[in-house]
Write a protein that holds these residues in place. Structure first.
Motif, PDB file in Angstrom:
ATOM      1  N   LEU A 192      -6.633-132.522 -28.405  1.00 20.94           N
ATOM      2  CA  LEU A 192      -6.256-132.450 -29.812  1.00 20.94           C
ATOM      3  C   LEU A 192      -5.019-131.571 -29.997  1.00 20.94           C
ATOM      4  O   LEU A 192      -4.161-131.852 -30.824  1.00 20.94           O
ATOM      5  CB  LEU A 192      -7.420-131.908 -30.649  1.00 20.94           C
ATOM      6  CG  LEU A 192      -8.574-132.893 -30.817  1.00 20.94           C
ATOM      7  CD1 LEU A 192      -9.731-132.261 -31.579  1.00 20.94           C
ATOM      8  CD2 LEU A 192      -8.092-134.149 -31.547  1.00 20.94           C
ATOM      9  N   GLY A 193      -4.948-130.515 -29.191  1.00 21.90           N
ATOM     10  CA  GLY A 193      -3.755-129.671 -29.238  1.00 21.90           C
ATOM     11  C   GLY A 193      -2.521-130.451 -28.821  1.00 21.90           C
ATOM     12  O   GLY A 193      -1.446-130.319 -29.408  1.00 21.90           O
ATOM     13  N   VAL A 194      -2.674-131.271 -27.795  1.00 26.50           N
ATOM     14  CA  VAL A 194      -1.568-132.101 -27.329  1.00 26.50           C
ATOM     15  C   VAL A 194      -1.177-133.100 -28.414  1.00 26.50           C
ATOM     16  O   VAL A 194       0.003-133.382 -28.627  1.00 26.50           O
ATOM     17  CB  VAL A 194      -1.962-132.829 -26.030  1.00 26.50           C
ATOM     18  CG1 VAL A 194      -0.895-133.818 -25.624  1.00 26.50           C
ATOM     19  CG2 VAL A 194      -2.194-131.834 -24.905  1.00 26.50           C
TER      20      VAL A 194
ATOM     21  N   SER B  28      -1.176-132.666 -31.466  1.00 24.49           N
ATOM     22  CA  SER B  28      -0.385-132.038 -32.525  1.00 24.49           C
ATOM     23  C   SER B  28       1.102-132.208 -32.270  1.00 24.49           C
ATOM     24  O   SER B  28       1.870-132.461 -33.196  1.00 24.49           O
ATOM     25  CB  SER B  28      -0.739-130.561 -32.660  1.00 24.49           C
ATOM     26  OG  SER B  28      -0.286-129.844 -31.539  1.00 24.49           O
ATOM     27  N   TYR B  29       1.526-132.070 -31.025  1.00 16.19           N
ATOM     28  CA  TYR B  29       2.948-132.301 -30.825  1.00 16.19           C
ATOM     29  C   TYR B  29       3.273-133.745 -30.479  1.00 16.19           C
ATOM     30  O   TYR B  29       4.447-134.134 -30.457  1.00 16.19           O
ATOM     31  CB  TYR B  29       3.584-131.279 -29.871  1.00 16.19           C
ATOM     32  CG  TYR B  29       3.216-131.299 -28.413  1.00 16.19           C
ATOM     33  CD1 TYR B  29       2.149-130.553 -27.950  1.00 16.19           C
ATOM     34  CD2 TYR B  29       3.995-131.985 -27.489  1.00 16.19           C
ATOM     35  CE1 TYR B  29       1.832-130.522 -26.604  1.00 16.19           C
ATOM     36  CE2 TYR B  29       3.696-131.956 -26.141  1.00 16.19           C
ATOM     37  CZ  TYR B  29       2.616-131.226 -25.700  1.00 16.19           C
ATOM     38  OH  TYR B  29       2.322-131.188 -24.372  1.00 16.19           O
TER      39      TYR B  29
ATOM     40  N   LEU C 139       3.731-140.390 -20.432  1.00 13.62           N
ATOM     41  CA  LEU C 139       2.697-139.353 -20.549  1.00 13.62           C
ATOM     42  C   LEU C 139       3.207-138.000 -20.067  1.00 13.62           C
ATOM     43  O   LEU C 139       2.616-137.361 -19.197  1.00 13.62           O
ATOM     44  CB  LEU C 139       1.421-139.748 -19.781  1.00 13.62           C
ATOM     45  CG  LEU C 139       0.176-138.917 -20.028  1.00 13.62           C
ATOM     46  CD1 LEU C 139      -0.264-138.998 -21.470  1.00 13.62           C
ATOM     47  CD2 LEU C 139      -0.944-139.356 -19.099  1.00 13.62           C
ATOM     48  N   ALA C 140       4.338-137.581 -20.603  1.00 11.28           N
ATOM     49  CA  ALA C 140       4.882-136.270 -20.261  1.00 11.28           C
ATOM     50  C   ALA C 140       5.563-135.720 -21.504  1.00 11.28           C
ATOM     51  O   ALA C 140       6.702-136.044 -21.800  1.00 11.28           O
ATOM     52  CB  ALA C 140       5.876-136.388 -19.102  1.00 11.28           C
TER      53      ALA C 140
ATOM     54  N   GLU D 104      -1.913-129.645 -19.314  1.00 14.91           N
ATOM     55  CA  GLU D 104      -3.148-129.082 -19.818  1.00 14.91           C
ATOM     56  C   GLU D 104      -4.364-129.523 -19.023  1.00 14.91           C
ATOM     57  O   GLU D 104      -5.218-128.699 -18.675  1.00 14.91           O
ATOM     58  CB  GLU D 104      -3.329-129.456 -21.296  1.00 14.91           C
ATOM     59  CG  GLU D 104      -2.229-128.901 -22.203  1.00 14.91           C
ATOM     60  CD  GLU D 104      -1.009-129.799 -22.258  1.00 14.91           C
ATOM     61  OE1 GLU D 104      -1.016-130.869 -21.605  1.00 14.91           O
ATOM     62  OE2 GLU D 104      -0.041-129.436 -22.959  1.00 14.91           O
TER      63      GLU D 104
ATOM     64  N   VAL E  29       8.198-126.812 -32.995  1.00 17.25           N
ATOM     65  CA  VAL E  29       7.211-127.358 -32.064  1.00 17.25           C
ATOM     66  C   VAL E  29       7.842-127.594 -30.705  1.00 17.25           C
ATOM     67  O   VAL E  29       7.250-127.316 -29.661  1.00 17.25           O
ATOM     68  CB  VAL E  29       6.612-128.673 -32.610  1.00 17.25           C
ATOM     69  CG1 VAL E  29       5.740-129.332 -31.570  1.00 17.25           C
ATOM     70  CG2 VAL E  29       5.810-128.388 -33.863  1.00 17.25           C
ATOM     71  N   PHE E  30       9.057-128.105 -30.726  1.00 17.76           N
ATOM     72  CA  PHE E  30       9.793-128.349 -29.483  1.00 17.76           C
ATOM     73  C   PHE E  30       9.913-127.053 -28.689  1.00 17.76           C
ATOM     74  O   PHE E  30       9.558-126.985 -27.511  1.00 17.76           O
ATOM     75  CB  PHE E  30      11.186-128.889 -29.843  1.00 17.76           C
ATOM     76  CG  PHE E  30      12.022-129.293 -28.668  1.00 17.76           C
ATOM     77  CD1 PHE E  30      12.758-128.347 -27.980  1.00 17.76           C
ATOM     78  CD2 PHE E  30      12.079-130.605 -28.268  1.00 17.76           C
ATOM     79  CE1 PHE E  30      13.543-128.714 -26.900  1.00 17.76           C
ATOM     80  CE2 PHE E  30      12.876-130.986 -27.188  1.00 17.76           C
ATOM     81  CZ  PHE E  30      13.601-130.041 -26.502  1.00 17.76           C
TER      82      PHE E  30
ATOM     83  N   ALA F 156       8.170-124.330 -29.056  1.00 12.83           N
ATOM     84  CA  ALA F 156       6.851-123.804 -28.725  1.00 12.83           C
ATOM     85  C   ALA F 156       6.280-124.448 -27.471  1.00 12.83           C
ATOM     86  O   ALA F 156       5.682-123.768 -26.631  1.00 12.83           O
ATOM     87  CB  ALA F 156       5.902-124.018 -29.898  1.00 12.83           C
ATOM     88  N   VAL F 157       6.457-125.745 -27.334  1.00 11.45           N
ATOM     89  CA  VAL F 157       5.929-126.452 -26.166  1.00 11.45           C
ATOM     90  C   VAL F 157       6.525-125.879 -24.887  1.00 11.45           C
ATOM     91  O   VAL F 157       5.811-125.582 -23.927  1.00 11.45           O
ATOM     92  CB  VAL F 157       6.218-127.961 -26.266  1.00 11.45           C
ATOM     93  CG1 VAL F 157       5.956-128.654 -24.933  1.00 11.45           C
ATOM     94  CG2 VAL F 157       5.353-128.593 -27.335  1.00 11.45           C
TER      95      VAL F 157
ATOM     96  N   ALA G 264       5.399-122.275 -24.200  1.00  6.64           N
ATOM     97  CA  ALA G 264       4.013-122.267 -23.732  1.00  6.64           C
ATOM     98  C   ALA G 264       3.927-122.689 -22.266  1.00  6.64           C
ATOM     99  O   ALA G 264       3.161-122.117 -21.485  1.00  6.64           O
ATOM    100  CB  ALA G 264       3.154-123.196 -24.598  1.00  6.64           C
ATOM    101  N   ILE G 265       4.733-123.677 -21.871  1.00 10.19           N
ATOM    102  CA  ILE G 265       4.756-124.100 -20.464  1.00 10.19           C
ATOM    103  C   ILE G 265       5.288-122.970 -19.592  1.00 10.19           C
ATOM    104  O   ILE G 265       4.759-122.709 -18.511  1.00 10.19           O
ATOM    105  CB  ILE G 265       5.614-125.372 -20.273  1.00 10.19           C
ATOM    106  CG1 ILE G 265       4.947-126.567 -20.941  1.00 10.19           C
ATOM    107  CG2 ILE G 265       5.820-125.669 -18.797  1.00 10.19           C
ATOM    108  CD1 ILE G 265       5.787-127.827 -20.910  1.00 10.19           C
TER     109      ILE G 265
ATOM    110  N   VAL H 182       5.404-117.228 -30.038  1.00 12.72           N
ATOM    111  CA  VAL H 182       4.721-118.265 -29.257  1.00 12.72           C
ATOM    112  C   VAL H 182       4.340-117.718 -27.883  1.00 12.72           C
ATOM    113  O   VAL H 182       3.219-117.922 -27.412  1.00 12.72           O
ATOM    114  CB  VAL H 182       5.607-119.514 -29.100  1.00 12.72           C
ATOM    115  CG1 VAL H 182       5.015-120.458 -28.071  1.00 12.72           C
ATOM    116  CG2 VAL H 182       5.756-120.232 -30.423  1.00 12.72           C
TER     117      VAL H 182
ATOM    118  N   ALA I 115       0.577-117.508 -26.732  1.00 11.63           N
ATOM    119  CA  ALA I 115       0.214-118.321 -25.557  1.00 11.63           C
ATOM    120  C   ALA I 115      -0.360-117.425 -24.466  1.00 11.63           C
ATOM    121  O   ALA I 115      -1.310-117.786 -23.780  1.00 11.63           O
ATOM    122  CB  ALA I 115       1.428-119.082 -25.051  1.00 11.63           C
TER     123      ALA I 115
ATOM    124  N   LEU J 130      -2.519-125.099 -28.971  1.00 12.62           N
ATOM    125  CA  LEU J 130      -2.457-125.434 -30.390  1.00 12.62           C
ATOM    126  C   LEU J 130      -2.168-124.182 -31.222  1.00 12.62           C
ATOM    127  O   LEU J 130      -1.319-124.205 -32.118  1.00 12.62           O
ATOM    128  CB  LEU J 130      -3.782-126.068 -30.833  1.00 12.62           C
ATOM    129  CG  LEU J 130      -3.870-126.571 -32.273  1.00 12.62           C
ATOM    130  CD1 LEU J 130      -2.721-127.493 -32.613  1.00 12.62           C
ATOM    131  CD2 LEU J 130      -5.193-127.271 -32.504  1.00 12.62           C
TER     132      LEU J 130
END
Lengths: 248, 135
Positions: A30-32, A34-35, A61-62, A124, A184-185, A187-188, A191-192, B107, B111, B118
């Protein structure tokens, strides 16, 4: 061959394992999603149709690579084939390491099971899967080989579904930055990066990559900064003396 | 827009499929390469080398320049993914202003602490909206 402690235990590949992966991964999926919605919006605004955006999500799928791909797409006047494929390759290089990490458990699976499963690798569910496999090893339990597949399917469904939603809504959304969706961009990727961070040894290469990318992005138009930063990071790590007794 | 939602432009589709192939190559490649190395006796050879050495802990392995460059390659490959990702982050914050810089820090913090994607994304979006003056 006797099984020594620390070696992989029996690795199964069952529907039960897949189902467990699917269910346990749903919250993450569900988190995935979102973006994924953001991706859908950006894709149609860059000129892709709903079907094209969905096809990309279904076959690639990436998330990170897709986000940067539509960014490249939006800036171009004609379809930027080479730039898109190159940045996709660069951003996805980390999957090489992630796939290799699965070898202890996947080595014993059939080629179809192993190579079919890895299609469904995302950051994830890979992290989730590694945790489950390590845990099974530590406790002498059989390893659910199909966990990657099941968890990946959960992500795939949510990712494609979210893309469709975002793509359909896309033109009606207007400027994504009004809703902070451009964050969001960022943030992704942040986070990675946090996920990839492995300790002090990476500080110098990452700092070098960051600085060189910053300078390159400022001086040179286009996506050369990715290559420049990667080269800088790689070069900085070369002269590091061999750590004694430390595993890589 | 002249194309409908279900349109498929050949060049676009070709690009997407190229992306898919390249991506799958990265997802399957690591597994495949290790499989090839193992079937050529690579790992069994390094195990035998280790057994020939004094197994006292803490000693750096002295098994030749080839293995040393193999480890160096491994180290470079290991640092590449992070280097590429932080490069992308660098360009993003360059493009943006205060909002983006702060969002990036927020973030990263969220994180790091929660390990929840999320939450991290939401935190970033909220930060950006707050700094830009709210919606």
């Amino acid at each position: 061959m006797t099984v020594v402690s620390g070696e992989a235990n029996a690795v199964t590949f069952t529907v039960g394992g897949a189902r467990r992966g699917f269910l346990e991964c749903l919250p993450v999926a569900l988190g995935v999603a979102s973006y994924g919605v953001v991706f859908g919006v950006l894709a149609v605004q860059a000129g892709l149709s709903v079907l094209e955006a969905s096809l990309m999500s279904a076959t690639v799928l990436a998330g990170a690579a897709q986000l940067i791909a539509v960014d490249v797409w939006a800036e171009a006047t004609t379809v930027p084939v080479a730039a898109v494929v190159l940045t996709t390759l660069l951003v996805n290089l980390r999957y090489l390491l992630m796939g290799a990490a699965l070898r202890p458990w996947f080595g014993g699976l059939s080629a179809r099971a192993a190579y079919g499963s890895v299609f469904f690798t995302a950051d994830e569910n890979w992290a989730l899967t590694m945790g489950v496999y390590d845990d099974a090893d530590a406790n002498g339990r059989p390893v659910p080989g199909a966990y990657l597949l099941g968890s990946g399917l959960a992500i795939w469904l949510c990712w494609v579904g979210a893309t469709i939603l975002g793509a359909v809504a896309g033109d009606r959304v207007g400027d994504p930055s009004r809703y902070g969706l451009d964050a969001v961009f960022l943030a992704v990727f942040v986070a990675i990066a946090v996920d990839l961070w492995d300790g002090g040894e990476q500080l110098r290469p990452w700092a070098a990559a960051f600085a060189v990318a910053l300078a390159t992005a400022w001086a040179v138009p286009g996506y050369w900064y990715v290559l420049a930063g990667a080269l800088a990071g790689g070069l900085v790590t070369l002269p590091t003396p061999e750590p004694t007794g430390e595993t890589a | 827009m002249i194309d409908g939602p279900l349109s498929l432009e050949p060049l676009v589709v070709a690009t997407i499929l190229a992306m898919a192939i390249v991506t799958y190559a990265t997802k399957a490649g690591g597994l495949w390469v290790l499989g090839r190395l193992e079937s050529h006796g690579h790992s069994s050879r390094s195990t035998a080398d280790l057994e020939r050495q004094d197994p006292a802990g803490g000693q750096p392995r002295d098994d030749g320049p080839l293995a040393a460059s193999g480890r160096r390659l491994e180290r470079v490959l290991g640092v590449l993914p992070g280097a590429i990702v932080v490069s992308i982050v660098a360009a993003e914050v360059l493009e943006g202003g205060l909002a983006e810089w702060l969002a990036g820090i927020v973030v990263a913090t969220v994180a790091w602490k929660t390990e929840n994607l999320l939450l991290a994304i939401l935190a970033g979006v909220v930060t950006v909206l707050v700094i830009r003056g709210g919606v």
